[in-house]
Design an enzyme around this catalytic site. Structure first.
Site, short mmCIF file in Angstrom:
data_model
loop_
_atom_site.label_atom_id
_atom_site.label_comp_id
_atom_site.label_asym_id
_atom_site.label_seq_id
_atom_site.Cartn_x
_atom_site.Cartn_y
_atom_site.Cartn_z
N GLU A 109 67.59 -84.39 -52.72
CA GLU A 109 66.38 -83.88 -53.38
C GLU A 109 65.91 -84.90 -54.42
O GLU A 109 66.49 -85.98 -54.54
CB GLU A 109 66.65 -82.52 -54.04
N ASP B 12 64.01 -82.11 -64.75
CA ASP B 12 63.24 -82.73 -63.66
C ASP B 12 62.04 -83.54 -64.18
O ASP B 12 60.89 -83.33 -63.75
CB ASP B 12 62.70 -81.65 -62.70
O1 FUB Z 1 64.85 -77.59 -61.23
C1 FUB Z 1 65.08 -76.99 -59.99
C2 FUB Z 1 65.64 -77.97 -59.02
O2 FUB Z 1 66.85 -78.52 -59.53
C3 FUB Z 1 64.79 -79.18 -58.77
O3 FUB Z 1 63.68 -78.91 -57.97
C4 FUB Z 1 65.81 -80.09 -58.19
O4 FUB Z 1 65.42 -81.41 -58.08
C5 FUB Z 1 66.95 -79.88 -59.14
O5 FUB Z 1 66.83 -80.67 -60.29
#
Ligand code: FUB
Length: 370
Positions: free
Chosen positions: A268, A61
């Site tokens: 996301e 991320d």
């Molecule tokens: O790293 C945890 C979660 O996985 C992140 O918040 C999302 O964007 C995905 O990459």
């Protein structure tokens, strides 16, 4: 040690080089990793993929920024907590953040050690997920999602006088914040905006009524998809100035993307950057694993869907950031190559991002064999 390598071998060569030639060096709490040289891209070739940036910890991320002429990367710090894989993402059980820095893409990477630990965040219970950072008036702000003691994702903020931390957390999460994956964009006029939200494990589907409801609620297939959120940050950078709004993502027909548009709609991992006066809102499509983007004329949208920036990578999640450094644009992202494909053990990589003359972005395929 330097070597000119085909892109896909660079990660493995870096690991080997690190082990054989002492590529990783520790200096106190900081660790430095040399990056392999990669052959320069030509107009016809895709740019090389560099990384993993570090190989002695797992990182994911990546939110990259240029502060004081250096690149700082604010990633999640992936660990194996021994939690079985579940749709709610419990196995992503991260407990701290490390910040990475480098003078330039391809340069030596410094891991600055632990910048913020879960135990030092008074309100947080578990799962420190994708963070971001911003700078204003001599202070650096680290924005991060974590589940509170009631197991509801909130977004916290921590401050430091240094871009590499350590950061001190505020006693409570940002009022009105929820879900995950905060990213902060500074507009040319000095306004800061936070974008956030993530579906499934990120709980965005539990906030449809404006209040947290434990049950998941999704729109019907032919209804507009769940929207990411945006709020302007107040002067103190620790609160929202005004209401949280939906970020509208429209199709080329001017209508909102629908819940059934799985290969295009938001899931996301939001990011916002500006190029040639236009606002580019990019994000992961989640269960279809693309990094997609949409362009708008205002930082709060609406944005019109354009296409894919990064095709699915090895692993389930896809997450990115985009920065400009010394006249070139770069895409930071992660994949699970270093862990042999484990979804919760990822590593940050970087490649150059290129625009077409009309402002659209050339799609990147990090899985292509060279
Ligand atoms: O790293 C945890 C979660 O996985 C992140 O918040 C999302 O964007 C995905 O990459």
């Amino acid at each position: 040690m330097t070597a000119h390598l085909p892109f896909k071998q660079a990660a493995f060569a870096l690991l080997l080089a690190s082990l054989l030639a002492g590529g990783c060096q520790s200096t106190g709490s900081e660790t430095q990793t040399k990056q392999p040289d990669a052959a320069p891209a030509t107009a016809a070739q895709p740019a090389p993929i560099l990384g993993p940036l570090v190989t002695d910890i797992y990182t994911a991320d990546p939110s990259a920024h240029v502060f004081n002429g250096k690149i700082y990367v604010y990633p999640s710090h992936d660990i194996d907590a021994g939690i079985p894989e579940k749709d709610d993402g419990s196995h992503f059980a991260m407990t701290d953040y490390h910040i990475l820095s480098m003078d330039s893409v391809g340069g030596k990477v410094t891991d600055h050690g632990v910048a913020l630990d879960l135990k030092d965040v008074p309100w947080a219970g578990r799962q420190m997920w994708a963070p971001d950072a911003a700078y204003k008036d001599g202070a650096y702000y680290l924005y991060f999602p974590a589940k509170d003691k009631q197991d509801v994702f909130r977004i916290g903020v921590a401050t430091s006088t240094s871009p590499s931390g350590p950061f001190k957390a505020e006693p409570a999460p940002i009022t009105g914040s929820n879900s995950i994956d905060p990213t902060v964009f500074k507009d040319d006029n000095g306004d800061y905006y936070m974008y956030f939200g993530g579906i499934w494990g990120g709980q965005l589907q539990r906030w449809s009524s404006g209040k947290y409801i434990q049950a998941d609620t999704y729109p019907a297939d032919d209804q507009p998809a769940l929207s990411p959120k945006v709020a302007r940050l107040a002067d103190d950078m620790k609160s929202f100035d005004g209401a949280v709004q939906d970020v509208q993502i429209l199709g080329k027909d001017g209508k909102p993307l629908l819940a059934k548009d799985n290969d295009k709609r938001f899931f996301e991992a939001a990011w916002l950057h500006k190029y040639n006066g236009k606002y580019y809102f990019s994000y992961s499509t989640g269960d279809t694993h693309n990094i997609a983007y949409a362009i708008g004329d205002s930082p709060v949208g609406p944005f019109t869907y354009q296409g894919v920036i990064l095709k699915p990578v090895l692993g389930w999640t896809n997450h990115h950031s985009i920065i400009e450094k010394d006249g070139k644009w770069y895409l930071f992202f992660h994949d699970s190559s270093l862990s042999g494909g484990k979804t919760h053990l990822r590593s940050v990589k970087v490649t150059e991002l290129k625009y077409n003359p009309d402002g659209t972005i050339r799609p990147i395929d990090a899985m292509v064999k060279s």
